[in-house]
Design a protein around this motif. Structure first.
Motif, short mmCIF file in Angstrom:
data_model
loop_
_atom_site.label_atom_id
_atom_site.label_comp_id
_atom_site.label_asym_id
_atom_site.label_seq_id
_atom_site.Cartn_x
_atom_site.Cartn_y
_atom_site.Cartn_z
N GLN A 141 0.83 -1.20 0.00
CA GLN A 141 0.00 0.00 0.00
C GLN A 141 0.87 1.26 0.00
O GLN A 141 0.58 2.23 -0.71
N THR B 236 2.34 1.56 -3.48
CA THR B 236 1.32 2.00 -4.43
C THR B 236 1.01 3.48 -4.25
O THR B 236 0.88 4.22 -5.24
N LYS B 237 0.93 3.93 -3.02
CA LYS B 237 0.67 5.34 -2.76
C LYS B 237 1.83 6.20 -3.28
O LYS B 237 1.61 7.25 -3.90
N SER B 238 3.05 5.75 -3.04
CA SER B 238 4.23 6.47 -3.51
C SER B 238 4.23 6.53 -5.04
O SER B 238 4.53 7.57 -5.64
N LEU B 239 3.89 5.44 -5.69
CA LEU B 239 3.82 5.39 -7.15
C LEU B 239 2.75 6.35 -7.67
O LEU B 239 2.98 7.07 -8.65
N GLU B 240 1.62 6.39 -7.02
CA GLU B 240 0.54 7.30 -7.43
C GLU B 240 0.98 8.76 -7.26
O GLU B 240 0.68 9.60 -8.11
N ASN B 241 1.68 9.06 -6.17
CA ASN B 241 2.20 10.42 -5.97
C ASN B 241 3.19 10.78 -7.06
O ASN B 241 3.16 11.89 -7.60
N TRP B 242 4.10 9.86 -7.39
CA TRP B 242 5.07 10.10 -8.45
C TRP B 242 4.37 10.36 -9.77
O TRP B 242 4.71 11.30 -10.49
N LYS B 243 3.40 9.53 -10.09
CA LYS B 243 2.66 9.69 -11.35
C LYS B 243 1.96 11.04 -11.40
O LYS B 243 1.98 11.73 -12.42
N SER B 244 1.35 11.44 -10.31
CA SER B 244 0.67 12.73 -10.26
C SER B 244 1.65 13.89 -10.48
O SER B 244 1.37 14.81 -11.25
N GLU C 261 2.81 13.97 -14.11
CA GLU C 261 1.78 14.56 -14.97
C GLU C 261 1.72 16.08 -14.80
O GLU C 261 1.54 16.81 -15.77
#
Length: 136
Positions: A15, A18-26, A29
């Motif tokens: 988790q 996944t949260k770190s990956l989502e932050n990176w992606k955001s 972008e």
């Protein structure tokens, strides 16, 4: 350690990842969107300057911008310099646009280092512009 504890640790770690990956992606972008916006504004400034400025003024601007890049240790941009000189020697307005598009594409296409260099070049563009055309 029980299987349940191991599973909880794994789930927790996954988790967090996944949260770190989502932050990176955001953030990635956001950087992409900011870069596109900056390039769009740069192209507008560039087009306006190309239409409203003399070839001599554009040449002086280019020399000043190139000098400012050299002053901060960016003299490794031999291709930039060569393409700039080629654009100056061609009176066709589309050559300047092609120059701008090509070097932006080259600099923004790979890696964080290139992104940092691109930002520095755009910063020096703005500083050079402001020194030549200060606000009233």
């Amino acid at each position: 350690m029980s299987d349940q504890t191991k599973n909880n640790e794994w789930d927790s770690l996954w988790q967090e990842y996944t949260k770190s990956l989502e932050n990176w992606k955001s953030l990635f972008e956001q950087i992409q969107n900011a870069s596109k916006d900056m390039q769009s504004k740069f192209n507008g400034v560039w087009d306006k300057a190309n239409v409203e400025s003399s070839a001599e003024t554009m040449k002086l601007f280019g020399e000043n911008w190139q000098k400012s890049l050299n002053d901060v240790g960016m003299n490794s941009f031999k291709e930039f310099s060569e393409n700039w000189q080629k654009a100056l020697n061609d009176t066709n307005a589309s050559t300047f646009k092609q120059f701008a598009e090509q070097w932006q594409k080259t600099l923004s296409s790979s890696g964080l280092e290139q992104m940092n260099v691109y930002g520095e070049m755009m910063k020096k563009f703005a500083e050079t512009w402001t020194s030549m055309w200060p606000k009233s």
